[in-house]
Design an enzyme around this catalytic site. Structure first.
Site, PDB file in Angstrom:
ATOM      1  N   GLY A  48       0.634  -1.089   0.007  1.00 55.27           N
ATOM      2  CA  GLY A  48       0.169  -0.073  -0.150  1.00 55.27           C
ATOM      3  C   GLY A  48       0.896   1.299  -0.091  1.00 55.27           C
ATOM      4  N   GLU A 103       3.821   4.472   5.392  1.00 52.86           N
ATOM      5  CA  GLU A 103       2.537   3.408   5.410  1.00 52.86           C
ATOM      6  C   GLU A 103       1.523   4.381   4.819  1.00 52.86           C
ATOM      7  OE1 GLU A 103       1.321   0.554   5.342  1.00 52.86           O
ATOM      8  OE2 GLU A 103       1.589  -0.385   7.455  1.00 52.86           O
ATOM      9  N   ASP A 104       0.660   3.642   4.003  1.00 47.72           N
ATOM     10  CA  ASP A 104      -0.443   4.390   3.510  1.00 47.72           C
ATOM     11  C   ASP A 104      -1.598   4.581   4.517  1.00 47.72           C
ATOM     12  OD1 ASP A 104      -0.927   1.712   3.826  1.00 47.72           O
ATOM     13  OD2 ASP A 104      -1.930   1.191   2.091  1.00 47.72           O
ATOM     14  N   ASP A 107      -5.102   2.138  10.716  1.00 44.13           N
ATOM     15  CA  ASP A 107      -6.608   1.991  10.904  1.00 44.13           C
ATOM     16  C   ASP A 107      -6.583   1.526  12.156  1.00 44.13           C
ATOM     17  OD1 ASP A 107      -9.195   0.520  10.659  1.00 44.13           O
ATOM     18  OD2 ASP A 107      -8.769   0.253   8.628  1.00 44.13           O
ATOM     19  N   LYS A 135      -7.062   7.018  10.382  1.00 43.56           N
ATOM     20  CA  LYS A 135      -8.495   6.675  10.699  1.00 43.56           C
ATOM     21  C   LYS A 135      -8.715   6.576  12.082  1.00 43.56           C
ATOM     22  CE  LYS A 135     -10.710   4.362   6.689  1.00 43.56           C
ATOM     23  NZ  LYS A 135     -11.296   2.923   6.405  1.00 43.56           N
ATOM     24  N   PHE A 156     -14.314   3.384   3.756  1.00 41.46           N
ATOM     25  CA  PHE A 156     -13.724   2.585   2.977  1.00 41.46           C
ATOM     26  C   PHE A 156     -13.137   3.012   1.848  1.00 41.46           C
ATOM     27  CE2 PHE A 156     -12.059  -0.541   0.106  1.00 41.46           C
ATOM     28  CZ  PHE A 156     -11.472  -1.376   0.760  1.00 41.46           C
ATOM     29  N   VAL A 157     -11.778   3.418   1.782  1.00 44.71           N
ATOM     30  CA  VAL A 157     -11.114   4.264   0.672  1.00 44.71           C
ATOM     31  C   VAL A 157     -10.242   3.550  -0.256  1.00 44.71           C
ATOM     32  CG1 VAL A 157     -11.475   6.451   1.683  1.00 44.71           C
ATOM     33  CG2 VAL A 157      -9.357   5.147   2.191  1.00 44.71           C
ATOM     34  N   ASP A 163      -6.121  -0.438  -1.804  1.00 45.14           N
ATOM     35  CA  ASP A 163      -6.874  -1.226  -2.956  1.00 45.14           C
ATOM     36  C   ASP A 163      -7.940  -1.679  -2.196  1.00 45.14           C
ATOM     37  OD1 ASP A 163      -5.636  -3.149  -0.907  1.00 45.14           O
ATOM     38  OD2 ASP A 163      -6.253  -4.656  -2.339  1.00 45.14           O
ATOM     39  N   ARG A 169      -5.062   0.671  -6.909  1.00 44.04           N
ATOM     40  CA  ARG A 169      -4.117   1.121  -6.334  1.00 44.04           C
ATOM     41  C   ARG A 169      -3.223   2.199  -6.984  1.00 44.04           C
ATOM     42  NH1 ARG A 169      -2.315  -2.218  -1.934  1.00 44.04           N
ATOM     43  NH2 ARG A 169      -2.761  -4.539  -2.075  1.00 44.04           N
TER      44      ARG A 169
HETATM   45  C1  PRP Z   1      -3.025  -2.056   5.216  1.00 40.72           C
HETATM   46  C2  PRP Z   1      -2.241  -1.027   5.348  1.00 40.72           C
HETATM   47  C3  PRP Z   1      -1.422  -1.092   6.555  1.00 40.72           C
HETATM   48  C4  PRP Z   1      -2.643  -2.083   7.727  1.00 40.72           C
HETATM   49  C5  PRP Z   1      -3.222  -0.619   8.384  1.00 40.72           C
HETATM   50  O1  PRP Z   1      -2.279  -3.213   4.907  1.00 40.72           O
HETATM   51  O2  PRP Z   1      -1.207  -0.822   4.361  1.00 40.72           O
HETATM   52  O3  PRP Z   1      -0.368  -1.919   6.565  1.00 40.72           O
HETATM   53  O4  PRP Z   1      -3.676  -2.359   6.473  1.00 40.72           O
HETATM   54  O5  PRP Z   1      -4.331  -1.372   9.151  1.00 40.72           O
HETATM   55  P1  PRP Z   1      -4.102  -1.717  10.937  1.00 40.72           P
HETATM   56  O6  PRP Z   1      -4.057  -0.503  11.345  1.00 40.72           O
HETATM   57  O7  PRP Z   1      -5.444  -1.969  10.985  1.00 40.72           O
HETATM   58  O8  PRP Z   1      -3.238  -2.555  11.254  1.00 40.72           O
HETATM   59  P2  PRP Z   1      -2.684  -4.516   4.036  1.00 40.72           P
HETATM   60  O9  PRP Z   1      -2.594  -5.521   4.858  1.00 40.72           O
HETATM   61  O10 PRP Z   1      -4.347  -4.187   3.459  1.00 40.72           O
HETATM   62  O11 PRP Z   1      -1.977  -4.938   2.746  1.00 40.72           O
HETATM   63  P3  PRP Z   1      -1.432  -3.797   1.624  1.00 40.72           P
HETATM   64  O12 PRP Z   1      -0.552  -2.838   2.128  1.00 40.72           O
HETATM   65  O13 PRP Z   1      -0.765  -4.849   0.378  1.00 40.72           O
HETATM   66  O14 PRP Z   1      -2.761  -3.272   0.978  1.00 40.72           O
END
Ligand code: PRP
Length: 184
Positions: A48, A103-104, A107, A135, A156-157, A163, A169
């Site tokens: 991400g 990080e993106d 959450d 968030k 949800f974005v 993605d 993405r």
């Molecule tokens: C997403 C995002 C963070 C994580 C955040 O990764 O990139 O790593 O979730 O969530 P949290 O705060 O609840 O832990 P994902 O596992 O979806 O993988 P990606 O980066 O490949 O999309």
């Protein structure tokens, strides 16, 4: 036959391409001032963070080291601190280095909390985080990023790295999807 456009699936733009560009420049400046010439290991979390990572480091003028990790969080129910599984690890040592995690999104916070702990346990001199999106209302563990692009509501974005089912993405903005996309 022409491929269906991603734009057809977008309900609304939450953070525009222009707003992202401006904020990325601001963040890069603040980070550079804070690190004040200290060489930094910038750790991108795949997948991400890729779009944000690339744009952010290109706005920096100081010496940085690039490296990546891929992790997945598991066990992260609503009343657990969860944990992370390392799917792809750093290729360099973090010992005595100033580490900036990119990080993106934060959450639940489970991923970030565990990442920070892991890198500190490995002997990093300091560990901070820069996230494009936060968030805060979703947090189940106590963790924050030192640098945040945008705080957003619990929607949800997708886009700019984020993605849905592996897609969207490569959008240049952050947006929401039309409800029917989820029900296809
Ligand atoms: C997403 C995002 C963070 C994580 C955040 O990764 O990139 O790593 O979730 O969530 P949290 O705060 O609840 O832990 P994902 O596992 O979806 O993988 P990606 O980066 O490949 O999309």
């Amino acid at each position: 036959m022409k491929n269906r456009s991603m734009m057809q699936d977008i309900e609304k733009v939450l953070v525009s391409e222009e707003a992202i560009k401006r904020r990325v420049c601001e963040l890069a400046q603040v980070i550079e001032a804070d690190y004040d010439g200290k060489e930094t290991l910038v750790v991108g979390i795949l997948n991400g963070a890729v779009a944000f990572y690339v744009d952010l480091i290109k706005e920096m003028d100081s010496f940085i080291e690039m490296n990546f990790m891929r992790v997945s969080s598991y066990g992260g129910g609503t009343n657990t601190t969860g944990n992370i599984r390392i799917l792809y690890d750093l290729e360099v040592s973090v010992a005595d280095k100033h580490v900036l995690i990119v990080e993106d999104i934060i959450d639940s916070g489970v991923t970030m909390k565990n990442l920070k702990k892991l890198l500190l346990d490995r002997g990093a001199a300091s560990v901070k985080a820069c996230v494009l999106l936060d968030k805060p209302s979703r947090r189940i563990v106590d963790v924050d990023a030192e640098y945040v692009g945008f705080k957003i509501p619990d929607e949800f974005v997708v886009g700019y790295g984020l993605d849905y089912a592996g897609k969207y993405r490569n959008l240049k903005f952050i947006g929401t999807l039309k409800p029917e996309v989820y029900t296809h």
